[in-house]
Structures are given as C-alpha cells and as structure tokens.
Design a protein around this motif. Structure first.
Motif, PDB file in Angstrom:
ATOM      1  N   LYS A   1     -45.109  19.300  17.686  1.00  0.00           N
ATOM      2  CA  LYS A   1     -44.344  18.561  16.679  1.00  0.00           C
ATOM      3  C   LYS A   1     -45.127  17.378  16.117  1.00  0.00           C
ATOM      4  O   LYS A   1     -44.556  16.484  15.495  1.00  0.00           O
ATOM      5  N   LEU A   2     -46.428  17.365  16.310  1.00  0.00           N
ATOM      6  CA  LEU A   2     -47.266  16.241  15.898  1.00  0.00           C
ATOM      7  C   LEU A   2     -47.390  16.136  14.382  1.00  0.00           C
ATOM      8  O   LEU A   2     -47.320  15.043  13.822  1.00  0.00           O
ATOM      9  N   ARG A   3     -47.546  17.267  13.694  1.00  0.00           N
ATOM     10  CA  ARG A   3     -47.740  17.257  12.239  1.00  0.00           C
ATOM     11  C   ARG A   3     -46.527  16.620  11.557  1.00  0.00           C
ATOM     12  O   ARG A   3     -45.386  16.868  11.895  1.00  0.00           O
ATOM     13  N   ASN A   4     -46.831  15.759  10.577  1.00  0.00           N
ATOM     14  CA  ASN A   4     -45.835  15.015   9.779  1.00  0.00           C
ATOM     15  C   ASN A   4     -45.069  13.966  10.574  1.00  0.00           C
ATOM     16  O   ASN A   4     -44.074  13.436  10.082  1.00  0.00           O
ATOM     17  N   SER A   5     -45.506  13.650  11.791  1.00  0.00           N
ATOM     18  CA  SER A   5     -44.848  12.569  12.528  1.00  0.00           C
ATOM     19  C   SER A   5     -45.314  11.222  11.974  1.00  0.00           C
ATOM     20  O   SER A   5     -46.399  11.098  11.417  1.00  0.00           O
ATOM     21  N   LYS A   6     -44.478  10.217  12.119  1.00  0.00           N
ATOM     22  CA  LYS A   6     -44.724   8.888  11.548  1.00  0.00           C
ATOM     23  C   LYS A   6     -45.105   7.911  12.643  1.00  0.00           C
ATOM     24  O   LYS A   6     -44.510   7.921  13.721  1.00  0.00           O
ATOM     25  N   TRP A   7     -46.083   7.029  12.334  1.00  0.00           N
ATOM     26  CA  TRP A   7     -46.589   6.076  13.305  1.00  0.00           C
ATOM     27  C   TRP A   7     -46.843   4.731  12.649  1.00  0.00           C
ATOM     28  O   TRP A   7     -47.214   4.651  11.485  1.00  0.00           O
ATOM     29  N   THR A   8     -46.665   3.665  13.427  1.00  0.00           N
ATOM     30  CA  THR A   8     -46.951   2.307  12.984  1.00  0.00           C
ATOM     31  C   THR A   8     -48.045   1.735  13.879  1.00  0.00           C
ATOM     32  O   THR A   8     -47.931   1.787  15.103  1.00  0.00           O
ATOM     33  N   ALA A   9     -49.104   1.210  13.256  1.00  0.00           N
ATOM     34  CA  ALA A   9     -50.190   0.583  14.006  1.00  0.00           C
ATOM     35  C   ALA A   9     -49.726  -0.788  14.483  1.00  0.00           C
ATOM     36  O   ALA A   9     -49.140  -1.561  13.717  1.00  0.00           O
ATOM     37  N   VAL A  10     -49.964  -1.106  15.747  1.00  0.00           N
ATOM     38  CA  VAL A  10     -49.587  -2.408  16.294  1.00  0.00           C
ATOM     39  C   VAL A  10     -50.408  -3.503  15.627  1.00  0.00           C
ATOM     40  O   VAL A  10     -49.884  -4.553  15.258  1.00  0.00           O
ATOM     41  N   GLU A  11     -51.711  -3.250  15.423  1.00  0.00           N
ATOM     42  CA  GLU A  11     -52.590  -4.196  14.738  1.00  0.00           C
ATOM     43  C   GLU A  11     -53.110  -3.550  13.453  1.00  0.00           C
ATOM     44  O   GLU A  11     -54.034  -2.746  13.503  1.00  0.00           O
ATOM     45  N   PRO A  12     -52.511  -3.891  12.300  1.00  0.00           N
ATOM     46  CA  PRO A  12     -52.927  -3.283  11.032  1.00  0.00           C
ATOM     47  C   PRO A  12     -54.382  -3.594  10.702  1.00  0.00           C
ATOM     48  O   PRO A  12     -54.892  -4.669  11.013  1.00  0.00           O
ATOM     49  N   LEU A  13     -55.038  -2.636  10.061  1.00  0.00           N
ATOM     50  CA  LEU A  13     -56.414  -2.791   9.621  1.00  0.00           C
ATOM     51  C   LEU A  13     -56.432  -2.591   8.111  1.00  0.00           C
ATOM     52  O   LEU A  13     -55.941  -1.575   7.621  1.00  0.00           O
ATOM     53  N   ASN A  14     -56.961  -3.539   7.359  1.00  0.00           N
ATOM     54  CA  ASN A  14     -57.003  -3.472   5.895  1.00  0.00           C
ATOM     55  C   ASN A  14     -55.607  -3.281   5.298  1.00  0.00           C
ATOM     56  O   ASN A  14     -55.423  -2.479   4.386  1.00  0.00           O
ATOM     57  N   ARG A  15     -54.615  -3.976   5.831  1.00  0.00           N
ATOM     58  CA  ARG A  15     -53.223  -3.919   5.394  1.00  0.00           C
ATOM     59  C   ARG A  15     -52.601  -2.538   5.592  1.00  0.00           C
ATOM     60  O   ARG A  15     -51.532  -2.269   5.075  1.00  0.00           O
ATOM     61  N   GLU A  16     -53.274  -1.652   6.299  1.00  0.00           N
ATOM     62  CA  GLU A  16     -52.731  -0.325   6.565  1.00  0.00           C
ATOM     63  C   GLU A  16     -51.996  -0.370   7.894  1.00  0.00           C
ATOM     64  O   GLU A  16     -52.596  -0.619   8.935  1.00  0.00           O
ATOM     65  N   LYS A  17     -50.698  -0.165   7.837  1.00  0.00           N
ATOM     66  CA  LYS A  17     -49.872  -0.286   9.027  1.00  0.00           C
ATOM     67  C   LYS A  17     -49.117   1.010   9.324  1.00  0.00           C
ATOM     68  O   LYS A  17     -48.961   1.396  10.469  1.00  0.00           O
ATOM     69  N   HIS A  18     -48.636   1.681   8.285  1.00  0.00           N
ATOM     70  CA  HIS A  18     -47.831   2.879   8.449  1.00  0.00           C
ATOM     71  C   HIS A  18     -48.664   4.139   8.173  1.00  0.00           C
ATOM     72  O   HIS A  18     -49.362   4.207   7.163  1.00  0.00           O
ATOM     73  N   PHE A  19     -48.551   5.102   9.071  1.00  0.00           N
ATOM     74  CA  PHE A  19     -49.350   6.319   8.983  1.00  0.00           C
ATOM     75  C   PHE A  19     -48.488   7.554   9.194  1.00  0.00           C
ATOM     76  O   PHE A  19     -47.442   7.499   9.838  1.00  0.00           O
ATOM     77  N   LEU A  20     -48.982   8.661   8.665  1.00  0.00           N
ATOM     78  CA  LEU A  20     -48.356   9.964   8.806  1.00  0.00           C
ATOM     79  C   LEU A  20     -49.423  10.933   9.301  1.00  0.00           C
ATOM     80  O   LEU A  20     -50.547  10.917   8.783  1.00  0.00           O
ATOM     81  N   VAL A  21     -49.115  11.726  10.308  1.00  0.00           N
ATOM     82  CA  VAL A  21     -50.081  12.722  10.787  1.00  0.00           C
ATOM     83  C   VAL A  21     -50.134  13.819   9.729  1.00  0.00           C
ATOM     84  O   VAL A  21     -49.151  14.516   9.484  1.00  0.00           O
ATOM     85  N   SER A  22     -51.281  13.940   9.055  1.00  0.00           N
ATOM     86  CA  SER A  22     -51.397  14.847   7.917  1.00  0.00           C
ATOM     87  C   SER A  22     -51.972  16.202   8.273  1.00  0.00           C
ATOM     88  O   SER A  22     -51.709  17.184   7.590  1.00  0.00           O
ATOM     89  N   GLU A  23     -52.768  16.255   9.332  1.00  0.00           N
ATOM     90  CA  GLU A  23     -53.430  17.514   9.667  1.00  0.00           C
ATOM     91  C   GLU A  23     -53.656  17.603  11.173  1.00  0.00           C
ATOM     92  O   GLU A  23     -54.119  16.653  11.790  1.00  0.00           O
ATOM     93  N   VAL A  24     -53.307  18.738  11.740  1.00  0.00           N
ATOM     94  CA  VAL A  24     -53.524  18.987  13.162  1.00  0.00           C
ATOM     95  C   VAL A  24     -54.108  20.385  13.294  1.00  0.00           C
ATOM     96  O   VAL A  24     -53.609  21.330  12.691  1.00  0.00           O
ATOM     97  N   GLU A  25     -55.171  20.485  14.075  1.00  0.00           N
ATOM     98  CA  GLU A  25     -55.807  21.784  14.296  1.00  0.00           C
ATOM     99  C   GLU A  25     -55.691  22.131  15.775  1.00  0.00           C
ATOM    100  O   GLU A  25     -55.959  21.298  16.637  1.00  0.00           O
ATOM    101  N   TYR A  26     -55.272  23.361  16.047  1.00  0.00           N
ATOM    102  CA  TYR A  26     -55.062  23.833  17.418  1.00  0.00           C
ATOM    103  C   TYR A  26     -56.069  24.936  17.752  1.00  0.00           C
ATOM    104  O   TYR A  26     -56.501  25.667  16.864  1.00  0.00           O
ATOM    105  N   ASP A  27     -56.391  25.075  19.046  1.00  0.00           N
ATOM    106  CA  ASP A  27     -57.184  26.223  19.484  1.00  0.00           C
ATOM    107  C   ASP A  27     -56.234  27.357  19.856  1.00  0.00           C
ATOM    108  O   ASP A  27     -55.019  27.233  19.721  1.00  0.00           O
ATOM    109  N   GLU A  28     -56.768  28.483  20.332  1.00  0.00           N
ATOM    110  CA  GLU A  28     -55.925  29.641  20.635  1.00  0.00           C
ATOM    111  C   GLU A  28     -54.964  29.399  21.794  1.00  0.00           C
ATOM    112  O   GLU A  28     -53.956  30.084  21.927  1.00  0.00           O
TER     113      GLU A  28
END
Length: 71
Positions: free
Chosen positions: A8-35
């Motif tokens: 369920k990782l793809r499209n999950s939402k996350w907030t960085a505790v310490e923002p970098l370059n004013r970037e605080k909110h993130f979305l998991v955009s791509e996840v690659e799995y093995d077999e």
C-alpha cells in the motif's frame, strides 16, 4: 515507528519532520517490486515543487524523519 505495508506504499502521503527547500509534504509516486513482492526502489514527489527523490522506503518508518499523512 511508523507501520508501513509495502503493498500500500504507492500514493501514500508523508510529511518531512525537517523540511528541505520548503518541501515538507510528499507523495510516494513510484514503487518497484521484485518477483517476491519486496520493494526494490521507491520515489517520493514533493507536492509543492513536483521534484522527485529516490529514497530507501525503510526510512519512512523512522518517526524522527517522517510523519505519516500530511500534517
């Protein structure tokens, strides 16, 4: 420690505790799995700037770095 289901990782939402370059909110955009269903790679995208970053998905479990959801 944040509980994460790798399936369920793809499209999950996350907030960085310490923002970098004013970037605080993130979305998991791509996840690659093995077999076996294990996560090989994970990319997060900043909501503000749309910059993408490759991260180790296990870092998201650290409550010192990440908060689950947008806070």
């Amino acid at each position: 420690m944040n509980q994460i289901n790798p399936a369920k990782l793809r499209n999950s939402k996350w907030t960085a505790v310490e923002p970098l370059n004013r970037e605080k909110h993130f979305l998991v955009s791509e996840v690659e799995y093995d077999e076996d269903g294990s996560v090989i790679s994970c990319k997060i995208e900043s909501v503000l700037s749309r910059n993408e970053y490759s991260i180790n998905w296990l870092e998201l479990k650290s409550e010192e770095k990440w908060i689950q959801g947008w806070k």
